[in-house]
Scaffold this active site. Structure first.
Site, PDB file in Angstrom:
ATOM      1  N   LEU A 193      70.699  48.487  19.756  1.00  0.00           N
ATOM      2  CA  LEU A 193      71.245  49.775  20.187  1.00  0.00           C
ATOM      3  C   LEU A 193      70.322  50.896  19.737  1.00  0.00           C
ATOM      4  O   LEU A 193      69.707  50.815  18.674  1.00  0.00           O
ATOM      5  CB  LEU A 193      72.629  50.009  19.562  1.00  0.00           C
ATOM      6  CG  LEU A 193      73.786  49.146  20.031  1.00  0.00           C
ATOM      7  CD1 LEU A 193      74.998  49.373  19.140  1.00  0.00           C
ATOM      8  CD2 LEU A 193      74.127  49.463  21.487  1.00  0.00           C
TER       9      LEU A 193
ATOM     10  N   GLU B 125      84.023  52.386  19.157  1.00  0.00           N
ATOM     11  CA  GLU B 125      84.316  51.236  18.289  1.00  0.00           C
ATOM     12  C   GLU B 125      83.610  51.452  16.961  1.00  0.00           C
ATOM     13  O   GLU B 125      82.653  52.217  16.882  1.00  0.00           O
ATOM     14  CB  GLU B 125      83.755  49.943  18.914  1.00  0.00           C
ATOM     15  CG  GLU B 125      84.373  49.560  20.229  1.00  0.00           C
ATOM     16  CD  GLU B 125      83.565  48.473  20.951  1.00  0.00           C
ATOM     17  OE1 GLU B 125      82.890  47.676  20.274  1.00  0.00           O
ATOM     18  OE2 GLU B 125      83.600  48.465  22.180  1.00  0.00           O
TER      19      GLU B 125
ATOM     20  N   LYS C 209      81.063  50.428  14.087  1.00  0.00           N
ATOM     21  CA  LYS C 209      79.856  49.616  14.012  1.00  0.00           C
ATOM     22  C   LYS C 209      79.947  48.774  12.743  1.00  0.00           C
ATOM     23  O   LYS C 209      79.754  49.268  11.634  1.00  0.00           O
ATOM     24  CB  LYS C 209      78.606  50.499  13.980  1.00  0.00           C
ATOM     25  CG  LYS C 209      77.324  49.699  14.049  1.00  0.00           C
ATOM     26  CD  LYS C 209      76.148  50.608  14.301  1.00  0.00           C
ATOM     27  CE  LYS C 209      74.847  49.865  14.557  1.00  0.00           C
ATOM     28  NZ  LYS C 209      74.557  48.751  13.688  1.00  0.00           N
TER      29      LYS C 209
ATOM     30  N   ASP D 292      79.111  46.170   9.934  1.00  0.00           N
ATOM     31  CA  ASP D 292      77.830  45.843   9.327  1.00  0.00           C
ATOM     32  C   ASP D 292      77.753  44.349   9.040  1.00  0.00           C
ATOM     33  O   ASP D 292      77.929  43.895   7.921  1.00  0.00           O
ATOM     34  CB  ASP D 292      77.650  46.661   8.044  1.00  0.00           C
ATOM     35  CG  ASP D 292      76.199  46.736   7.631  1.00  0.00           C
ATOM     36  OD1 ASP D 292      75.343  46.245   8.403  1.00  0.00           O
ATOM     37  OD2 ASP D 292      75.914  47.281   6.558  1.00  0.00           O
TER      38      ASP D 292
ATOM     39  N   GLU E 110      80.722  40.380  16.161  1.00  0.00           N
ATOM     40  CA  GLU E 110      80.076  40.521  14.863  1.00  0.00           C
ATOM     41  C   GLU E 110      80.744  39.629  13.813  1.00  0.00           C
ATOM     42  O   GLU E 110      81.970  39.632  13.692  1.00  0.00           O
ATOM     43  CB  GLU E 110      80.207  41.996  14.449  1.00  0.00           C
ATOM     44  CG  GLU E 110      79.204  42.465  13.468  1.00  0.00           C
ATOM     45  CD  GLU E 110      77.854  42.825  14.104  1.00  0.00           C
ATOM     46  OE1 GLU E 110      77.649  42.597  15.324  1.00  0.00           O
ATOM     47  OE2 GLU E 110      77.000  43.322  13.357  1.00  0.00           O
TER      48      GLU E 110
ATOM     49  N   TYR F 201      84.717  39.569  14.645  1.00  0.00           N
ATOM     50  CA  TYR F 201      85.328  40.574  15.516  1.00  0.00           C
ATOM     51  C   TYR F 201      84.610  40.530  16.865  1.00  0.00           C
ATOM     52  O   TYR F 201      83.384  40.659  16.924  1.00  0.00           O
ATOM     53  CB  TYR F 201      85.178  41.975  14.927  1.00  0.00           C
ATOM     54  CG  TYR F 201      86.042  42.204  13.713  1.00  0.00           C
ATOM     55  CD1 TYR F 201      87.376  42.604  13.855  1.00  0.00           C
ATOM     56  CD2 TYR F 201      85.539  42.023  12.438  1.00  0.00           C
ATOM     57  CE1 TYR F 201      88.171  42.823  12.742  1.00  0.00           C
ATOM     58  CE2 TYR F 201      86.340  42.230  11.315  1.00  0.00           C
ATOM     59  CZ  TYR F 201      87.643  42.627  11.478  1.00  0.00           C
ATOM     60  OH  TYR F 201      88.432  42.846  10.382  1.00  0.00           O
TER      61      TYR F 201
ATOM     62  N   LYS G  64      74.937  56.465  13.538  1.00  0.00           N
ATOM     63  CA  LYS G  64      74.825  55.879  12.200  1.00  0.00           C
ATOM     64  C   LYS G  64      75.261  56.885  11.144  1.00  0.00           C
ATOM     65  O   LYS G  64      74.824  58.034  11.167  1.00  0.00           O
ATOM     66  CB  LYS G  64      73.366  55.473  11.926  1.00  0.00           C
ATOM     67  CG  LYS G  64      72.875  54.339  12.815  1.00  0.00           C
ATOM     68  CD  LYS G  64      73.270  52.976  12.292  1.00  0.00           C
ATOM     69  CE  LYS G  64      72.266  52.413  11.325  1.00  0.00           C
ATOM     70  NZ  LYS G  64      71.118  51.789  11.938  1.00  0.00           N
TER      71      LYS G  64
ATOM     72  N   CYS H  55      64.219  40.548 -27.665  1.00  0.00           N
ATOM     73  CA  CYS H  55      65.498  41.158 -27.342  1.00  0.00           C
ATOM     74  C   CYS H  55      65.559  42.573 -27.927  1.00  0.00           C
ATOM     75  O   CYS H  55      65.262  42.754 -29.115  1.00  0.00           O
ATOM     76  CB  CYS H  55      66.624  40.302 -27.923  1.00  0.00           C
ATOM     77  SG  CYS H  55      68.231  41.105 -27.844  1.00  0.00           S
TER      78      CYS H  55
ATOM     79  N   CYS I 131      68.088  42.525 -31.024  1.00  0.00           N
ATOM     80  CA  CYS I 131      67.945  41.739 -32.257  1.00  0.00           C
ATOM     81  C   CYS I 131      66.506  41.304 -32.510  1.00  0.00           C
ATOM     82  O   CYS I 131      66.222  40.609 -33.482  1.00  0.00           O
ATOM     83  CB  CYS I 131      68.853  40.516 -32.226  1.00  0.00           C
ATOM     84  SG  CYS I 131      68.284  39.255 -31.071  1.00  0.00           S
TER      85      CYS I 131
ATOM     86  N   CYS J 261      68.150  36.384 -24.147  1.00  0.00           N
ATOM     87  CA  CYS J 261      67.974  36.327 -25.587  1.00  0.00           C
ATOM     88  C   CYS J 261      68.697  35.072 -26.052  1.00  0.00           C
ATOM     89  O   CYS J 261      69.863  34.873 -25.735  1.00  0.00           O
ATOM     90  CB  CYS J 261      68.596  37.563 -26.243  1.00  0.00           C
ATOM     91  SG  CYS J 261      68.814  37.370 -28.019  1.00  0.00           S
TER      92      CYS J 261
ATOM     93  N   CYS K  85      72.853  37.258 -32.016  1.00  0.00           N
ATOM     94  CA  CYS K  85      72.467  38.576 -31.498  1.00  0.00           C
ATOM     95  C   CYS K  85      73.690  39.496 -31.478  1.00  0.00           C
ATOM     96  O   CYS K  85      74.728  39.158 -30.909  1.00  0.00           O
ATOM     97  CB  CYS K  85      71.896  38.430 -30.098  1.00  0.00           C
ATOM     98  SG  CYS K  85      71.534  40.011 -29.323  1.00  0.00           S
TER      99      CYS K  85
HETATM  100  S1  IVH Z   1      77.290  46.371  20.941  1.00  0.00           S
HETATM  101  C1  IVH Z   1      73.608  45.552  23.564  1.00  0.00           C
HETATM  102  N1  IVH Z   1      79.333  46.905  19.315  1.00  0.00           N
HETATM  103  O1  IVH Z   1      74.985  46.627  15.828  1.00  0.00           O
HETATM  104  C2  IVH Z   1      74.752  45.962  22.723  1.00  0.00           C
HETATM  105  N2  IVH Z   1      77.270  46.206  18.385  1.00  0.00           N
HETATM  106  O2  IVH Z   1      72.459  48.074  16.070  1.00  0.00           O
HETATM  107  C3  IVH Z   1      74.630  45.712  21.283  1.00  0.00           C
HETATM  108  N3  IVH Z   1      77.277  45.998  15.957  1.00  0.00           N
HETATM  109  O3  IVH Z   1      73.119  43.969  17.161  1.00  0.00           O
HETATM  110  C4  IVH Z   1      75.864  45.356  20.620  1.00  0.00           C
HETATM  111  N4  IVH Z   1      79.381  46.604  15.659  1.00  0.00           N
HETATM  112  O4  IVH Z   1      75.019  43.408  15.517  1.00  0.00           O
HETATM  113  C5  IVH Z   1      78.045  46.514  19.426  1.00  0.00           C
HETATM  114  N5  IVH Z   1      81.178  47.370  17.993  1.00  0.00           N
HETATM  115  C6  IVH Z   1      79.913  46.985  18.117  1.00  0.00           C
HETATM  116  C7  IVH Z   1      79.122  46.645  16.991  1.00  0.00           C
HETATM  117  C8  IVH Z   1      77.800  46.266  17.165  1.00  0.00           C
HETATM  118  C9  IVH Z   1      78.259  46.203  15.075  1.00  0.00           C
HETATM  119  C10 IVH Z   1      75.893  45.582  15.626  1.00  0.00           C
HETATM  120  C11 IVH Z   1      75.360  44.425  16.432  1.00  0.00           C
HETATM  121  C12 IVH Z   1      74.118  44.940  17.098  1.00  0.00           C
HETATM  122  C13 IVH Z   1      73.749  46.073  16.216  1.00  0.00           C
HETATM  123  C14 IVH Z   1      72.884  47.080  16.953  1.00  0.00           C
END
Ligand code: IVH
Length: 687
Positions: free
Chosen positions: A89, A119, A121, A123, A189, A239, A329, A424, A427, A442, A447
């Site tokens: 993305l 949605e 994002k 991690d 994910e 998810y 982000k 250490c 000690c 140590c 100690c």
């Molecule tokens: S859409 C082509 N939806 O973010 C579309 N990605 O930076 C790409 N990710 O590789 C995916 N939550 O691993 C989408 N709700 C979400 C997401 C999501 C996390 C991650 C995913 C992607 C990465 C891109």
């Protein structure tokens, strides 16, 4: 669960019933977060299914709920080409950048109406799950693939199967409801929830391994683990966010895709929305950021997707990303400051941890003046010198971390390379780095830092649980020479405690009582309190249950130790070494003299007889009917009034009547009291 008697004669039917029930309960528990039955009841169902499948291997299907765990270790991962590339993305970091993107989208979409789904994002790491027609009807999971380079990923199916929120099969009826054919692909994910991450790092620490850096790395590492039973224990979550049929996105748009995924039984993140202006995007983003710390899993932003499939097609792709989606982000809260010194902390086990001493800097609401550097390798990887300027980050979590070394005109590099101390710092005795381990330790048993940390550890919650035995108290006890080992805690008088700085009579009394109470903590907690390497909470509990007393444990051979679940050669070796040290034996003796309990109540493992149904008949030689019933139920078994084919055992005593006859007729195994007791003592003996 209803009446099973009439279906029991047909194992195929019963197995199918159990599978349906288990699938339903898994969905309730892992996807909807709304369980209807207890874990024990769930275990009973899965055990019953396991038994049927063991007895009738022909009934075993690859999508059976029993097949999630304990699959065979893989010997590497096959490469698989994605049905369509898994792209990345583009990122935006501000409302202005989103406004630019929104303008471009609307330009390119021309006359097509534009709405966006919002949605979180997550991690984690993206995976593609393939479903293909199942033998009879419906669809079943056949392949799970990591993103890899976007074109080719790795086949991690066995590991994906262990994730409980991933349906292994989907019924024809459900497919119909969602409007899907039998073959399709789901993308989404995989994340490691925070709780699972913390647990993992606790375990890693106990095992002397460096901690996993963050949940995403931990999830990625877990998915590439070759031992599926380990993956099953790590509690990953999946998810879903995309649905593809024949390599094309589901044509009804993104919001409808998320609905269809929900209908199919996937877990779809509930925090989602639909917006048509940048203002509303920002409102969603602000709300997401506000929720961030309490979600229980990590997110690093928000993903915005053009909802309509027609508009998506018109917008198309750049080389690496769709034009119809963008990631907003969150910027990590960070600050730049200087490393004034690197100091070294000595832990309870003697482990030396380097810590960056920083010029205090205000980040995300608090002043940060220290940040852990984990170990010598971490410093090496950062290339950190004393005097360097660094960027310190505080993410969604509390612990600040050194993210990178800054080097520009305003921030000249430091000059002093940090040399890990050879002795250490507390000690002055020699430190060693065991071959294959990242940490220096140590090894001086006397100690003072170890004693301080041991006392703190001993009192911790989950260990001996002595409330009030904190840093300040421990330091004073040491400074005044009142304690030289944890056993000395039990010799402290109320007067001695009351004489400590800032100690009122009342708190002295409370601490005194807490210390006294801790004598009853029991063997498992005491073992944890001793800090035997690699022996964490669960292992301590299992050892205590198996051996029942400190003496029995101290006398156990490696072979006996390794009979305990989860104890392998490494742990058994550590335990043997612990008991081989005269200093440790002396400490145990002092604790014993102080009246500290050295035994464990041998708890019944409540799942021991789960899934088994017993019928009692006649008079048993020593146990009353009620006592026998209680013993069975305490061990997780059920009792019933009449014998049927679903009865696992009939327990018969004197003057057993028609029930015994019925048992013989139906070939239900019959036990006498001794047999029942043997089964309770060791259930594997009779199965
Ligand atoms: S859409 C082509 N939806 O973010 C579309 N990605 O930076 C790409 N990710 O590789 C995916 N939550 O691993 C989408 N709700 C979400 C997401 C999501 C996390 C991650 C995913 C992607 C990465 C891109």
């Amino acid at each position: 669960m209803g009446d099973r008697a009439n279906t029991h004669s047909d194992p195929a039917k019963r197995a199918a019933e159990l599978r349906d029930a288990l699938r339903r309960h898994e969905h309730l528990y892992y996807v909807l977060d709304a369980p209807e039955i207890s874990d024990t009841q769930y275990d009973a169902l899965i055990n019953e299914l396991k038994r049927i499948e063991d007895a009738h291997p022909d009934l075993l299907t690859p999508d059976s709920p029993t097949q999630r765990v304990g699959g065979k270790p893989a010997d590497g991962f096959k490469k698989v080409r994605h049905s369509r590339p898994m792209l990345s993305l583009d990122n935006a970091y501000s409302a202005e950048e989103l406004a630019d993107w929104d303008r471009r989208v609307r330009d390119l979409a021309g006359n097509l109406p534009v709405e966006y789904t919002t949605e979180l994002k997550l991690d984690g790491l993206s995976v593609a799950l393939r479903y293909e027609p199942a033998e009879k009807d419906g669809a079943r999971l056949t392949t799970g693939i990591t993103r890899g380079d976007g074109q080719i990923g790795e086949d991690v199916t066995t590991n994906i199967r262990t994730i409980r929120s991933v349906p292994l099969s989907i019924s024809a009826e459900t497919l119909k409801k969602a409007g899907l054919p039998q073959g399709f692909e789901v993308r989404g994910e995989v994340v490691m929830p925070e709780a699972a991450f913390l647990l993992l790092n606790e375990e890693r620490e106990q095992q002397g391994l460096p901690p996993a850096v963050n949940p995403r790395n931990a999830a990625a590492g877990t998915l590439r683990t070759l031992e599926p039973s380990i993956v099953a224990n790590r509690r990953l979550a999946f998810y879903a966010y995309f649905l593809l049929v024949d390599g094309e996105y589901w044509p009804q748009g993104q919001a409808a895709t998320l609905d269809a995924l929900t209908t199919l039984g996937f877990r779809v993140n509930p925090h989602r929305g639909r917006v048509d202006s940048v203002d509303d995007m920002m409102r969603f983003i602000d709300a997401a950021e506000a929720k961030r710390a309490t979600l229980g899993y990590e997110i690093d932003g928000v993903v915005l997707k053009v909802d309509s499939h027609a508009a998506q097609l018109r917008l198309g792709y750049t080389g690496r990303a769709p034009r119809w989606a963008i990631a907003y982000k969150f910027t990590a809260k960070s600050g730049i400051t200087q490393v004034r010194a690197i100091s070294v902390n000595v832990g309870r086990t003697g482990k030396l941890t380097p810590v960056a001493e920083l010029t205090p800097v205000f980040i995300g609401g608090t002043t940060v003046s220290r940040a852990t550097l984990h170990n010598a390798d971490f410093i090496e990887r950062l290339g950190l010198l004393v005097g360097d300027w660094v960027r310190v980050e505080r993410g969604g979590d509390v612990i600040p971390k050194v993210a990178e070394v800054i080097e520009d005109a305003d921030h000249p590099r430091g000059t002093v390379r940090f040399a890990f101390p050879k002795v250490c710092p507390e000690c002055q005795s020699e430190v060693v780095r065991v071959e294959g381990e990242v940490d220096y330790r140590c090894v001086n048993v006397d100690c003072p830092a170890k004693l301080r940390e041991s006392l703190l550890h001993f009192g911790r919650r989950g260990v001996m649980n002595i409330e009030g035995l904190g840093d300040a108290v421990v330091q004073q006890l040491l400074d005044r020479g009142l304690v030289h080992s944890v056993a000395d805690l039990y010799a402290l008088t109320e007067e001695q405690l009351a004489a400590l700085d800032r100690f009122a009579e009342k708190s002295a009394h409370a601490l005194f009582e807490e210390i006294k109470k801790s004598k009853q903590a029991g063997l498992a907690r005491l073992l944890m309190g001793q800090g035997v390497r690699f022996v964490g909470e669960r292992t301590a509990e299992l050892l205590a249950q198996e051996f029942g007393s400190m003496d029995a444990l101290a006398a156990a051979s490696a072979e006996e130790l390794e009979r305990v679940e989860e104890v392998g050669p490494r742990i058994s070796q550590a335990i043997l070494e612990f008991f081989a040290q005269p200093a440790n034996l002396a400490l145990i003796q002092s604790l014993r003299d102080a009246g500290v309990i050295m035994t464990a109540e041998k708890k019944q493992r409540s799942s021991q007889l789960s899934g088994l149904t017993f019928v009692l008949t006649g008079t048993l030689p020593t146990l009353t009917r009620d006592e026998a019933k209680k013993k069975i139920e305490d061990a997780g078994g059920k009792t019933a009034g009449s014998v049927s084919k679903k009865t696992s055992y009939v327990v018969a005593g004197e003057e057993a009547g028609s029930k015994l006859d019925k048992a013989l007729q139906l070939k239900v195994p019959v036990l006498d009291e001794a047999g029942l007791l043997a089964l309770l003592a060791s259930p594997s003996a009779l199965h």
